[in-house]
Design a protein around this motif. Structure first.
Motif, PDB file in Angstrom:
ATOM      1  N   TYR A 110      52.960  33.956 -17.169  1.00 23.97           N
ATOM      2  CA  TYR A 110      51.663  34.618 -16.886  1.00 23.97           C
ATOM      3  C   TYR A 110      51.393  35.352 -15.875  1.00 23.97           C
ATOM      4  N   TRP A 111      50.469  36.667 -15.945  1.00 23.58           N
ATOM      5  CA  TRP A 111      50.010  37.262 -14.950  1.00 23.58           C
ATOM      6  C   TRP A 111      48.640  37.759 -15.161  1.00 23.58           C
ATOM      7  N   LYS A 112      47.955  37.375 -14.009  1.00 21.26           N
ATOM      8  CA  LYS A 112      46.428  37.929 -14.118  1.00 21.26           C
ATOM      9  C   LYS A 112      46.378  39.022 -12.908  1.00 21.26           C
ATOM     10  N   PRO A 113      46.291  40.515 -13.288  1.00 27.21           N
ATOM     11  CA  PRO A 113      46.617  41.162 -12.128  1.00 27.21           C
ATOM     12  C   PRO A 113      45.409  41.336 -10.965  1.00 27.21           C
ATOM     13  N   VAL A 114      44.366  40.994 -11.423  1.00 26.26           N
ATOM     14  CA  VAL A 114      43.116  41.054 -10.834  1.00 26.26           C
ATOM     15  C   VAL A 114      42.322  39.876 -10.871  1.00 26.26           C
ATOM     16  N   GLN A 115      41.896  39.025  -9.717  1.00 28.06           N
ATOM     17  CA  GLN A 115      41.316  37.569  -9.858  1.00 28.06           C
ATOM     18  C   GLN A 115      40.054  37.920  -8.909  1.00 28.06           C
ATOM     19  N   SER A 116      38.724  37.753  -9.742  1.00 32.04           N
ATOM     20  CA  SER A 116      37.488  38.245  -9.179  1.00 32.04           C
ATOM     21  C   SER A 116      36.837  36.806  -8.901  1.00 32.04           C
ATOM     22  N   GLY A 117      36.685  36.205  -7.692  1.00 35.19           N
ATOM     23  CA  GLY A 117      36.043  35.043  -7.359  1.00 35.19           C
ATOM     24  C   GLY A 117      36.826  33.668  -7.841  1.00 35.19           C
ATOM     25  N   ALA A 118      36.452  32.513  -7.723  1.00 38.92           N
ATOM     26  CA  ALA A 118      36.994  31.283  -8.001  1.00 38.92           C
ATOM     27  C   ALA A 118      38.480  31.321  -7.507  1.00 38.92           C
ATOM     28  N   LEU A 119      38.606  31.647  -6.248  1.00 41.62           N
ATOM     29  CA  LEU A 119      40.068  31.771  -5.940  1.00 41.62           C
ATOM     30  C   LEU A 119      40.707  30.242  -5.690  1.00 41.62           C
ATOM     31  N   GLU A 120      39.867  29.147  -5.549  1.00 42.07           N
ATOM     32  CA  GLU A 120      40.565  27.947  -5.410  1.00 42.07           C
ATOM     33  C   GLU A 120      40.828  27.380  -6.774  1.00 42.07           C
ATOM     34  N   ASP A 121      40.269  27.828  -7.857  1.00 43.07           N
ATOM     35  CA  ASP A 121      40.435  27.314  -9.139  1.00 43.07           C
ATOM     36  C   ASP A 121      40.535  28.692 -10.010  1.00 43.07           C
ATOM     37  N   SER A 122      41.501  29.484  -9.717  1.00 41.40           N
ATOM     38  CA  SER A 122      41.540  30.718 -10.459  1.00 41.40           C
ATOM     39  C   SER A 122      42.166  30.643 -11.812  1.00 41.40           C
ATOM     40  N   ASP A 123      41.941  31.738 -12.606  1.00 38.53           N
ATOM     41  CA  ASP A 123      42.571  31.774 -14.069  1.00 38.53           C
ATOM     42  C   ASP A 123      43.959  31.509 -14.024  1.00 38.53           C
ATOM     43  N   THR A 124      44.725  31.771 -13.112  1.00 36.70           N
ATOM     44  CA  THR A 124      46.011  31.447 -12.961  1.00 36.70           C
ATOM     45  C   THR A 124      46.377  30.035 -12.868  1.00 36.70           C
ATOM     46  N   GLU A 125      45.462  29.372 -11.980  1.00 38.99           N
ATOM     47  CA  GLU A 125      45.787  27.851 -11.720  1.00 38.99           C
ATOM     48  C   GLU A 125      45.179  27.202 -13.208  1.00 38.99           C
ATOM     49  N   THR A 126      44.039  27.760 -13.686  1.00 45.57           N
ATOM     50  CA  THR A 126      43.567  26.935 -14.921  1.00 45.57           C
ATOM     51  C   THR A 126      44.713  27.003 -16.064  1.00 45.57           C
ATOM     52  N   VAL A 127      45.419  28.124 -16.125  1.00 49.44           N
ATOM     53  CA  VAL A 127      46.509  28.300 -17.207  1.00 49.44           C
ATOM     54  C   VAL A 127      47.537  27.404 -16.805  1.00 49.44           C
ATOM     55  N   ARG A 128      47.995  27.331 -15.539  1.00 51.78           N
ATOM     56  CA  ARG A 128      49.032  26.446 -15.034  1.00 51.78           C
ATOM     57  C   ARG A 128      48.658  24.887 -15.550  1.00 51.78           C
ATOM     58  N   LEU A 188      40.201  38.806  -5.030  1.00 48.42           N
ATOM     59  CA  LEU A 188      38.727  38.926  -4.655  1.00 48.42           C
ATOM     60  C   LEU A 188      38.017  37.837  -4.427  1.00 48.42           C
ATOM     61  N   THR A 189      37.061  37.762  -3.269  1.00 54.47           N
ATOM     62  CA  THR A 189      36.543  36.605  -3.301  1.00 54.47           C
ATOM     63  C   THR A 189      34.969  36.207  -4.029  1.00 54.47           C
ATOM     64  N   GLN A 190      34.480  37.439  -4.685  1.00 50.89           N
ATOM     65  CA  GLN A 190      33.322  37.312  -5.346  1.00 50.89           C
ATOM     66  C   GLN A 190      33.641  37.351  -6.852  1.00 50.89           C
ATOM     67  N   PRO A 191      32.561  36.451  -7.315  1.00 53.08           N
ATOM     68  CA  PRO A 191      32.862  36.451  -9.002  1.00 53.08           C
ATOM     69  C   PRO A 191      32.038  37.559  -9.614  1.00 53.08           C
ATOM     70  N   LEU A 192      32.360  38.841  -9.256  1.00 46.43           N
ATOM     71  CA  LEU A 192      31.781  40.164  -9.660  1.00 46.43           C
ATOM     72  C   LEU A 192      32.514  40.905 -10.500  1.00 46.43           C
TER      73      LEU A 192
END
Length: 211
Positions: free
Chosen positions: A36-54, A71-75
């Protein structure tokens, strides 16, 4: 032939935001035991989509590749990047090296801007992978789904099929599939709780589904 047998490396795109791309990605990752790879993560760095899938998968084969931009902001990525003082460059969004199947999840819909010049769909073209389009039934979803399909076809981006997420509306799904001529990759129903068991159940269904 099983749908899963036809999938190797591909991009998961949604018809808009909050469509359920990450849950769909988790199901596909589990079904394929893919990376799995998400090229760009916007916001939720402590609970990113990568961590969700993991957190949602059960197999031990899948690898999770680092995001190119966190990126730090959920925008929208272009706005989040501006706040963080960076510019997203397509040249830096390079597919991770793997011999395994690979699921790539976009940040937002196809026409979401990454910078002042490039959209997600430009990244899709650059990565040169086919697309699984995630659709969710709501008022306007037929329009959004058909527009997303037309956008891909106008750029000769191959579409593998549509994965429906959320409440089933047969009349809407029938129109979408008939009009586009695309296969239904699968359906993920409305669930009160999404956990490993839920993802495993849908992954098993996906493995069994035939074209």
């Amino acid at each position: 032939m099983s749908v899963v047998a036809l999938l190797k490396q591909f991009i998961v795109a949604g018809i808009g935001t909050e469509i359920g791309k990450t849950i769909a990605s988790a199901v596909l990752v589990e079904a394929l035991q893919a990376d799995y790879w998400k090229p760009v993560q916007s916001g939720a760095l402590e609970d990113s989509d990568t961590e969700t899938v993991r957190r949602l998968i059960s197999n031990h084969k899948s690898r999770f590749h680092l995001e190119a931009y966190r990126l730090t902001q959920p925008l929208s990525p272009h706005a989040a990047a501006e706040i963080d003082g960076v510019t997203i460059e397509l040249e830096k969004l390079v597919l991770p090296q793997t011999d395994n199947a690979l699921v790539v999840e976009l940040a937002g819909g196809l026409m979401v801007p990454l910078n002042d010049e490039d959209l997600n769909i430009d990244l899709v073209q650059r990565l040169d992978l086919p697309v699984v389009l995630v659709s969710r039934n709501y008022l306007g979803s037929i329009n959004h789904t058909l527009l997303s399909v037309e956008a891909c076809r106008s750029r000769n981006i191959p579409l593998l099929g549509i994965l429906f997420n959320g409440p089933t509306v047969p009349a809407s799904e029938r129109v979408i599939l008939n009009y586009t001529g695309l296969p239904c990759i699968g359906r993920i129903g409305q669930e009160n709780k999404i956990d490993r068991e839920t993802v495993q159940r849908y992954a098993d269904l996906l493995r069994l589904q035939t074209m």
